[in-house]
Write a protein that holds these residues in place. Sequence first.
Motif, PDB file in Angstrom:
ATOM      1  N   VAL A  54       3.235   4.752   6.513  1.00  0.00           N
ATOM      2  CA  VAL A  54       4.274   5.669   6.988  1.00  0.00           C
ATOM      3  C   VAL A  54       5.903   4.875   7.052  1.00  0.00           C
ATOM      4  CG1 VAL A  54       6.234   7.038   8.488  1.00  0.00           C
ATOM      5  CG2 VAL A  54       3.003   7.512   7.159  1.00  0.00           C
ATOM      6  N   GLN A  55       6.475   4.842   6.845  1.00  0.00           N
ATOM      7  CA  GLN A  55       7.881   4.186   7.055  1.00  0.00           C
ATOM      8  C   GLN A  55       8.847   4.543   7.539  1.00  0.00           C
ATOM      9  OE1 GLN A  55      10.117   2.284   4.035  1.00  0.00           O
ATOM     10  NE2 GLN A  55       8.978   0.827   4.339  1.00  0.00           N
ATOM     11  N   SER A  79      10.079   9.323  17.549  1.00  0.00           N
ATOM     12  CA  SER A  79       9.363   9.145  15.864  1.00  0.00           C
ATOM     13  C   SER A  79       8.260   8.188  15.778  1.00  0.00           C
ATOM     14  CB  SER A  79      10.709   8.569  14.987  1.00  0.00           C
ATOM     15  OG  SER A  79      11.101   7.650  15.848  1.00  0.00           O
ATOM     16  N   GLY A  80       7.853   6.967  16.831  1.00  0.00           N
ATOM     17  CA  GLY A  80       7.336   5.778  16.531  1.00  0.00           C
ATOM     18  C   GLY A  80       5.845   6.281  17.250  1.00  0.00           C
ATOM     19  N   LYS A  81       6.160   6.917  17.895  1.00  0.00           N
ATOM     20  CA  LYS A  81       4.939   7.527  18.457  1.00  0.00           C
ATOM     21  C   LYS A  81       4.166   8.037  17.509  1.00  0.00           C
ATOM     22  CE  LYS A  81       2.341  10.204  22.616  1.00  0.00           C
ATOM     23  NZ  LYS A  81       3.038  10.210  23.739  1.00  0.00           N
ATOM     24  N   ASN A 123       7.435  -0.190   9.091  1.00  0.00           N
ATOM     25  CA  ASN A 123       6.526   0.029   8.996  1.00  0.00           C
ATOM     26  C   ASN A 123       5.432   0.367   9.666  1.00  0.00           C
ATOM     27  OD1 ASN A 123       7.286   0.385   5.787  1.00  0.00           O
ATOM     28  ND2 ASN A 123       6.789  -1.829   5.848  1.00  0.00           N
ATOM     29  N   HIS A 124       4.493   1.433   9.493  1.00  0.00           N
ATOM     30  CA  HIS A 124       3.723   1.822  10.204  1.00  0.00           C
ATOM     31  C   HIS A 124       2.224   2.164   9.259  1.00  0.00           C
ATOM     32  CE1 HIS A 124       5.840   3.140  13.567  1.00  0.00           C
ATOM     33  NE2 HIS A 124       7.199   3.936  12.323  1.00  0.00           N
ATOM     34  N   SER A 125       1.305   1.332   9.122  1.00  0.00           N
ATOM     35  CA  SER A 125       0.400   1.024   8.622  1.00  0.00           C
ATOM     36  C   SER A 125      -1.130   0.897   9.376  1.00  0.00           C
ATOM     37  CB  SER A 125       0.087  -0.202   7.543  1.00  0.00           C
ATOM     38  OG  SER A 125       1.055  -0.846   8.563  1.00  0.00           O
ATOM     39  N   TRP A 126      -2.129   1.624   8.729  1.00  0.00           N
ATOM     40  CA  TRP A 126      -3.705   0.894   8.578  1.00  0.00           C
ATOM     41  C   TRP A 126      -3.910   0.439   7.680  1.00  0.00           C
ATOM     42  CZ3 TRP A 126      -7.704   2.926   5.640  1.00  0.00           C
ATOM     43  CH2 TRP A 126      -7.180   4.007   5.302  1.00  0.00           C
ATOM     44  N   TYR A 127      -5.101  -0.642   7.590  1.00  0.00           N
ATOM     45  CA  TYR A 127      -5.704  -1.411   7.007  1.00  0.00           C
ATOM     46  C   TYR A 127      -7.486  -1.608   6.955  1.00  0.00           C
ATOM     47  CZ  TYR A 127      -6.520  -5.252   3.603  1.00  0.00           C
ATOM     48  OH  TYR A 127      -6.785  -6.209   2.321  1.00  0.00           O
ATOM     49  N   VAL A 144       2.147  -2.304  13.074  1.00  0.00           N
ATOM     50  CA  VAL A 144       3.832  -2.094  13.119  1.00  0.00           C
ATOM     51  C   VAL A 144       4.588  -2.996  12.806  1.00  0.00           C
ATOM     52  CG1 VAL A 144       5.292  -0.493  14.154  1.00  0.00           C
ATOM     53  CG2 VAL A 144       3.089   0.076  14.786  1.00  0.00           C
ATOM     54  N   GLU A 145       5.098  -3.200  11.799  1.00  0.00           N
ATOM     55  CA  GLU A 145       6.606  -4.452  11.406  1.00  0.00           C
ATOM     56  C   GLU A 145       7.216  -3.957  10.963  1.00  0.00           C
ATOM     57  OE1 GLU A 145       3.482  -6.767   9.214  1.00  0.00           O
ATOM     58  OE2 GLU A 145       3.187  -5.565   7.857  1.00  0.00           O
TER      59      GLU A 145
END
Length: 399
Positions: free
Chosen positions: A95-96, A109-111, A365-369, A352-353
Amino acid sequence: MAITLTSTLGDSVAALYEKDFLEEKRKTSVWAQDGLINWKYALGGANLKGSSINIPMIAEMAIATDDLSESSDVTPVVLDDYVCTVTFAEKGNVVQTTRMLSVENYADSGKQAAFAVGQNQAKSIDMILRTAAIGGTWVAYPAGVGARTGLDATSDLLTFSDVMLLRGLIADSSVQGFGNDLAAICHPLALAGVASDSNFLTATSYLSKDTVFNGEVGKLAGLRFIAHEYGKLYLSGGTVGQTATTTTAAMVAGATTCPVTSSTGIVAGDYITIGTLEAATAEQVMVTAVATNDLTIMGRGNSATNFGCKYAHASGVAVTEAANVAGLVIAGRNSLYGAYAKDIGKDGRLAVEWAKTNIPERFLNHSWYWIGGVGRNEHALLRFEVAVPGGILGNNGLA
């Protein structure tokens, strides 16, 4: 006397929002929990070479009951081995958000983004594991039924007799139990026929003696039932109740009316599945009223305030009214094997980067991998399919 009211200065009076959104409780992982998946085969990122890993297993030796000869040696037998293959794949989502959003949005919004991504990660990995678990070769049905499409919601619900049939089927397999028990992972609807059986023990009656699984609700004849919404349902996969029909016009997401070519036999209270069965956008809805060939429906909805269909559907897609079928996965300690890249972790990595390509830093970017996979020990994994009563609103986690 003139009084300045909130309506007078409408632009200065804003609605007060709770800073933290009301959050849906995070779903508990079912398929990914330790015990159901044997995770002991882990590889480091630098050492992860190849697209899969073969896990060797030794087959059981034949029982030796013959008398030994006093004057000659015992004849050696050959050990037989086979492999459980785990194929690796990359999985992830992102999610960006923008820096401007964090400035203007009253809520954190970040949380919220981090919560949504974490929840998506847990559910996605569970669905990946479920797909592997239900894809086994060994499938069985209640007595007298030879295929999923032959399962009827009035006569093929799970019974105590079926449970004993399962125990007999798997008794001579190579499955290794949890003590004397096996796990049965299923959708809650599958237990409608046995939960009231006098032999059914609720999990609360043995909590102090055994370690229970996430979602474990009870035990019957040595099967420990893990009932959860992530248990597999084959929507409208059983005996057809009415002749299949199709939509006569396109439906937008959120629509509460389903126009069909024929509504013969469909009545209020029926559950129908819109779309190709087992497709990602196939969904089940409940019919609340019938007017000629227009069905008023209640579904999962596409927003918090909507109870229509979740997805958009084109004209001409299938509309099926048939029994729902549950796939019970009967497993032991050696039924499912998982592998993952050790540097990423069994549960994947959350990050988060700032987006690499944006200057200045405006997009976050909030991501999972995750890198991993699951393999089946086919001789120690049984899927038992039964009809279930009623239906659901939605698509059983397919998307």
